[in-house]
Each structure stands twice: as C-alpha cells, then as structure tokens.
Design a protein around this motif. Structure first.
Motif, PDB file in Angstrom:
ATOM      1  N   VAL A 131      19.991   4.980 -11.623  1.00 23.29           N
ATOM      2  CA  VAL A 131      21.108   4.576 -12.469  1.00 23.29           C
ATOM      3  C   VAL A 131      21.012   5.322 -13.783  1.00 23.29           C
ATOM      4  O   VAL A 131      19.927   5.427 -14.359  1.00 23.29           O
ATOM      5  N   LEU A 132      22.136   5.806 -14.272  1.00 24.48           N
ATOM      6  CA  LEU A 132      22.157   6.466 -15.575  1.00 24.48           C
ATOM      7  C   LEU A 132      23.000   5.641 -16.526  1.00 24.48           C
ATOM      8  O   LEU A 132      24.190   5.385 -16.255  1.00 24.48           O
ATOM      9  N   LEU A 133      22.397   5.175 -17.620  1.00 25.58           N
ATOM     10  CA  LEU A 133      23.168   4.514 -18.675  1.00 25.58           C
ATOM     11  C   LEU A 133      23.741   5.638 -19.526  1.00 25.58           C
ATOM     12  O   LEU A 133      22.997   6.430 -20.112  1.00 25.58           O
ATOM     13  N   ASP A 134      25.044   5.675 -19.593  1.00 25.21           N
ATOM     14  CA  ASP A 134      25.768   6.897 -19.942  1.00 25.21           C
ATOM     15  C   ASP A 134      26.808   6.621 -21.013  1.00 25.21           C
ATOM     16  O   ASP A 134      27.163   5.469 -21.277  1.00 25.21           O
ATOM     17  N   GLU A 169      28.262   3.069 -21.092  1.00 21.31           N
ATOM     18  CA  GLU A 169      27.880   2.118 -22.129  1.00 21.31           C
ATOM     19  C   GLU A 169      28.830   2.260 -23.300  1.00 21.31           C
ATOM     20  O   GLU A 169      29.210   3.366 -23.671  1.00 21.31           O
ATOM     21  N   ASN A 170      29.174   1.135 -23.891  1.00 18.63           N
ATOM     22  CA  ASN A 170      29.935   1.168 -25.135  1.00 18.63           C
ATOM     23  C   ASN A 170      28.917   1.264 -26.267  1.00 18.63           C
ATOM     24  O   ASN A 170      28.172   0.329 -26.517  1.00 18.63           O
ATOM     25  N   SER A 184      24.633  -2.994 -24.358  1.00 19.95           N
ATOM     26  CA  SER A 184      24.607  -3.969 -23.267  1.00 19.95           C
ATOM     27  C   SER A 184      23.210  -4.554 -23.124  1.00 19.95           C
ATOM     28  O   SER A 184      22.234  -3.993 -23.593  1.00 19.95           O
ATOM     29  N   ASP A 185      23.143  -5.703 -22.408  1.00 21.59           N
ATOM     30  CA  ASP A 185      21.827  -6.331 -22.172  1.00 21.59           C
ATOM     31  C   ASP A 185      20.913  -5.385 -21.419  1.00 21.59           C
ATOM     32  O   ASP A 185      19.713  -5.326 -21.681  1.00 21.59           O
ATOM     33  N   LEU A 186      21.484  -4.654 -20.450  1.00 27.21           N
ATOM     34  CA  LEU A 186      20.664  -3.748 -19.643  1.00 27.21           C
ATOM     35  C   LEU A 186      20.075  -2.644 -20.518  1.00 27.21           C
ATOM     36  O   LEU A 186      18.890  -2.317 -20.399  1.00 27.21           O
ATOM     37  N   LEU A 187      20.892  -2.100 -21.432  1.00 23.91           N
ATOM     38  CA  LEU A 187      20.387  -1.041 -22.306  1.00 23.91           C
ATOM     39  C   LEU A 187      19.257  -1.559 -23.180  1.00 23.91           C
ATOM     40  O   LEU A 187      18.215  -0.922 -23.322  1.00 23.91           O
ATOM     41  N   LEU A 188      19.469  -2.770 -23.743  1.00 22.51           N
ATOM     42  CA  LEU A 188      18.445  -3.331 -24.635  1.00 22.51           C
ATOM     43  C   LEU A 188      17.161  -3.640 -23.874  1.00 22.51           C
ATOM     44  O   LEU A 188      16.068  -3.547 -24.409  1.00 22.51           O
ATOM     45  N   GLU A 189      17.315  -3.985 -22.583  1.00 23.18           N
ATOM     46  CA  GLU A 189      16.124  -4.268 -21.773  1.00 23.18           C
ATOM     47  C   GLU A 189      15.389  -2.970 -21.437  1.00 23.18           C
ATOM     48  O   GLU A 189      14.166  -2.900 -21.457  1.00 23.18           O
ATOM     49  N   MET A 190      16.178  -1.924 -21.130  1.00 25.58           N
ATOM     50  CA  MET A 190      15.564  -0.686 -20.647  1.00 25.58           C
ATOM     51  C   MET A 190      15.118   0.233 -21.773  1.00 25.58           C
ATOM     52  O   MET A 190      14.244   1.065 -21.585  1.00 25.58           O
ATOM     53  N   ASN A 191      15.744   0.138 -22.939  1.00 25.58           N
ATOM     54  CA  ASN A 191      15.311   0.967 -24.060  1.00 25.58           C
ATOM     55  C   ASN A 191      15.242   0.123 -25.323  1.00 25.58           C
ATOM     56  O   ASN A 191      16.011   0.326 -26.250  1.00 25.58           O
ATOM     57  N   PRO A 192      14.320  -0.863 -25.348  1.00 24.22           N
ATOM     58  CA  PRO A 192      14.270  -1.769 -26.493  1.00 24.22           C
ATOM     59  C   PRO A 192      13.820  -1.075 -27.773  1.00 24.22           C
ATOM     60  O   PRO A 192      14.062  -1.552 -28.856  1.00 24.22           O
ATOM     61  N   VAL A 193      13.149   0.058 -27.622  1.00 23.79           N
ATOM     62  CA  VAL A 193      12.580   0.723 -28.790  1.00 23.79           C
ATOM     63  C   VAL A 193      13.650   1.463 -29.584  1.00 23.79           C
ATOM     64  O   VAL A 193      13.820   1.257 -30.766  1.00 23.79           O
ATOM     65  N   ILE A 194      14.375   2.346 -28.919  1.00 25.78           N
ATOM     66  CA  ILE A 194      15.339   3.184 -29.635  1.00 25.78           C
ATOM     67  C   ILE A 194      16.774   2.686 -29.433  1.00 25.78           C
ATOM     68  O   ILE A 194      17.640   2.983 -30.218  1.00 25.78           O
ATOM     69  N   LYS A 195      16.997   1.899 -28.410  1.00 25.20           N
ATOM     70  CA  LYS A 195      18.316   1.302 -28.129  1.00 25.20           C
ATOM     71  C   LYS A 195      19.412   2.353 -28.011  1.00 25.20           C
ATOM     72  O   LYS A 195      20.508   2.178 -28.523  1.00 25.20           O
ATOM     73  N   GLN A 196      19.095   3.494 -27.382  1.00 27.78           N
ATOM     74  CA  GLN A 196      20.103   4.540 -27.262  1.00 27.78           C
ATOM     75  C   GLN A 196      20.210   5.041 -25.841  1.00 27.78           C
ATOM     76  O   GLN A 196      19.234   5.067 -25.093  1.00 27.78           O
ATOM     77  N   ILE A 197      21.425   5.494 -25.492  1.00 25.67           N
ATOM     78  CA  ILE A 197      21.590   6.193 -24.223  1.00 25.67           C
ATOM     79  C   ILE A 197      21.323   7.686 -24.500  1.00 25.67           C
ATOM     80  O   ILE A 197      21.398   8.110 -25.649  1.00 25.67           O
TER      81      ILE A 197
END
Lengths: 219, 234
Positions: free
Chosen positions: A6-9, A35-36, A41-54
């Motif tokens: 999956v790519l958060l894009d 991603e907006n 999104s919750d998924l982004l924050l879960e997967m990249n909690p450090v930088i919070k960026q796609i």
C-alpha cells in the motif's frame, strides 16, 4: 500482490511521485491510498508517527518512510529488473550524493520560491539557478544521470519537472539556460512509468497558483 | 587490511577531516570498524582549503574520503561506501532490506531533527528560543530511547551485538550533547529518563573503534566557546 503493498500517497507530492515511478519501473502492483495532507489520516499517523508525512510504503504491514529510502528499499527487494542504483560502491556513492543534493536543494528552493516574495524569492531563485548549473554539468552528454539507464538520481529529480511552468513564470528559462536538463526531462517524460506518475504540468501550475493566492491572502 | 570488494585493489585511503566534527567522527569509526588503514588529514580552515575545494566543489565541506583518487562525500554516504567496499568484519548496515530502511530512516531523523536542535540550542538568540530548542531536543531523546529499545532487543547497541549504522549516526552526536549539557545544565541523556541510551553511551565510548577517535570533551567545550558567540557559552 497488490494486497501486500500500500502506498500512502498525495497526487501533488513530488516525493510520492518518486515512489510511484519506482514501482512502475519495476512493474509492481500496489494499492494507492490518497491522503489529504491537511488532515492526517489515522493510518498515516500509525504508520509514520515520527514525521507524519507521505509517502509511506506499507509492505506486509511494515511501514517504510522517506521517499529516497523507500526507493532504495524497492530496489533491494525487487531485484528482477530496472536496477536504480549501480553495483559498484563508488558509483553508488556518487548516485546517493547527487540524489541527496537534489533532495536538499532543488525541492526546498523550489518550495521557497513558491511561498515567498520579493527579496527572499529572488534569493531562492538565484540559488536554484546555480543548482541547475551544477546539475547541467553533472548530466553532461549522458542520456540519464545514471548513464545509459534511468536510475536513482533521475528518479530523485524528475518530479520537479511538473513545476516547470512555475519556474518559467519566475524567470527561469529551462530550455534556454539548461538545454541538457530540458532534453533529459523530455526523455524521462517519454517513459511510461514517469508519464503515468507525474501529473500534468498545467494542472500542477493552476493548483500552485491558486494555493499561493490563498497563502498570501492571509497575510 | 580488511577484505575488499573485488574492484578496488589496495588503493590508498585518505580522509580529510576536522577534529570537532561529528560527521568526520562517523567516518573514522566506520574505517576503524573495518580495520582500514588510512591517512587522516586535519583541515584547519575548510573554507579556504584547496584540497576541500578540489574534492568537494559542490559543498566545500568535510569529511571527504579519498580512495585512490576518487572522492566520496557526505558522512552517511561515506559510512555506506566503507560498508560496501570493505567486506570483512560485521556489516554496519543490516542485510534485511526493511531493517536497512529503518536504520537509514533514523540516521536521516538524527541529522534533520536531532542535530538541527543541537545547533538550535547553541545559536539561540534568547531564552525563549533556547527553551524551545531544548524542548525539541528532549523530544528527540525520548524517541531515540524508544528506538534503542526496539532495535537493540536487549542487546548492547542499536545494531544488536555490534555497532551499526544508527549507533554511528547518533554516537557521533554524544560529544555535542555533552557540551550542551555542560552549558545548559540540562541532562539530555539521563539514567532515569533514558536508561537505555545512558548505558549505551558508555558502551559506545568504550568501543575499540570509537575510543581512539572520540574528541576530548574539554577540548570540545573550549571549541564551542570560541565558535558560538551566543550567551550560553559565556
């Protein structure tokens, strides 16, 4: 398998574009989740909690972050075709050096040129021009920065070409001042992987202009 | 001489560096880990050095590794080059692609957030700015403590039993952190708040590849006092 990857894009992000191009070059299927960037999104924050960026690439539930790190990861896992980095350690070091230069200079200066005015914008433009001069020399007569094949540095730089109309408006004549880079960009855009991953320049330009108006309307 | 990747045969190795630089320290540790004999050349005035300009015209910065006549620039790049060229001894980067991506991510974080905050504390113009930078640095330490626990899995280093990429990336910042602790009175690496990092730092300092090249803290303190003309160093 697409369900493993999956790519958060985000369509406009040049960093996400690099990953889209890399996956296309390797012929890998994946699920893209837009991603907006205003509301993580919750998924982004879960997967990249450090930088919070796609972009974030999620492979078998494990997240990989930072576009150039993701590209190297893709290169190391899917070795069957289209190697982005050369085998020779010195050539690899050179590729990483120039990709890092592009990362630290071209995108940040391009961004500065967009979100500033007056002297600050002029200073960013001057510095960006000197970066392109260095890249023009580094490219030389090669078809790609990687030599005969499209590679790591090409991947790093090509998304910036969708900002070309903005650069022109700021007075950077890419075709006239940097003919080699201009020809290289056209050559890259002919590649299916790039053509389908980099949005149309006009669409990008219109969006940037609109966003800039809003940005400066607040001040 | 460590066993080498086939194509590079016994070529002379030089390192252009400056003793206070944590980035130079990274490269020296990597070379020591691989037992690569090299000539170290101290560059006292990098901005006006012909060698630096010649080998790194783009950034005009050290460290620069010169292998034969080929220059390799940027500290993390150099560490990866050393790892890929001299193959004997434990690898610096792990072999699994996901673990490699994690190691690279944390070193990018250390440079873009940790080092930036260290600098932020040093150059802060007033108390408010300094407090903000200190706060950020404390957040970095908390995150790196978590990362250490996850990566080390109960062993001595971020790299496991051996010093790895994250150990080198963060270990090189221990000197500047100690300097800031001395001037601000804030303990960034603390036996209670960051116990993992606290004991890891001792192990790192004692390692045979690190001990001979880690700069003396008093010298670093003096260097900082001269370099940063801001209030905390007076």
């Amino acid at each position: 398998m697409a369900d493993e990857l999956v790519l958060l894009d985000f369509w406009l992000s040049p960093f996400a574009m690099r990953v889209r191009i890399a996956l296309a070059e390797k012929g890998i299927e994946y699920e893209s989740r837009g991603e907006n960037v205003m509301n993580n999104s919750d998924l982004l924050l879960e997967m990249n909690p450090v930088i919070k960026q796609i972009p974030v690439l999620i492979h078998k539930s494990k997240p990989i972050c930072e576009s150039l790190i993701i590209v190297e990861y893709i290169d190391e896992v899917w070795k069957h075709k289209s190697a982005f980095l050369p085998c020779d350690p010195y050539q690899r070091a050179q590729a990483r050096f120039w990709a890092d230069f592009v990362e630290k200079k071209v995108y940040s200066l391009g961004r500065k040129m967009w979100d500033s005015t007056g002297e600050a914008q002029e200073a960013a433009k001057k510095e960006l021009i000197s970066c392109f001069k260095l890249l023009e020399v580094e490219l030389g007569e090669k078809p790609y920065f990687g030599g005969e094949s499209f590679g790591f540095v090409d991947l790093a730089l090509i998304p910036s070409c969708c900002w070309s109309l903005w650069f022109e408006e700021c007075g950077i004549n890419m075709a006239g001042e940097f003919p080699k880079i201009f020809a290289w960009a056209e050559r890259c855009m002919d590649r299916e992987s790039v053509a389908k991953s980099v949005p149309d320049r006009h669409r990008v330009y219109a969006f940037l202009v609109e966003l800039r108006k809003k940005l400066f309307a607040k001040h | 001489m460590g066993q080498m990747n086939g194509s590079n045969n016994d070529e002379y190795v030089r390192l252009l560096g400056a003793w206070p630089s944590p980035f130079v320290l990274r490269t020296r540790i990597a070379l020591n880990l691989k037992r690569v004999p090299y000539e170290y050349l101290e560059e006292e005035d990098t901005l006006n050095s012909e060698s630096v300009l010649n080998y790194n015209p783009v950034h005009k910065q050290i460290p620069i590794l010169i292998h034969g006549n080929k220059p390799i620039r940027e500290s993390l790049n150099i560490v990866m080059y050393v790892d890929e060229t001299w193959l004997s001894g434990p690898p610096i980067l792990p072999s699994d692609p996901f673990d490699r991506a994690v190691a690279r991510f944390w070193d990018v974080y250390i440079d873009e957030h940790c080092f930036t905050s260290i600098n932020g504390v040093a150059v802060a113009k007033d108390e408010e700015e300094r407090k903000a930078a200190i706060g950020k640095l404390e957040q970095c330490m908390a995150l790196l403590e978590e990362t250490f626990q996850e990566c080390s899995k109960g062993r001595g280093f971020f790299g496991g039993d051996n010093i790895g990429f994250i150990d080198i990336g963060f270990g090189s910042m221990l000197g500047p952190l100690k300097v800031l602790e001395k001037f601000t009175g804030v303990k960034f690496i603390h036996s209670e708040n960051t116990p993992g990092l606290f004991h890891w730092a001792d192990r790192f300092y004692a390692h045979e590849a690190v001990k001979p090249v880690m700069p003396d803290i008093e010298k670093l303190v003096e260097f900082a006092r001269l370099k940063f003309n801001t209030s905390i160093f007076k």
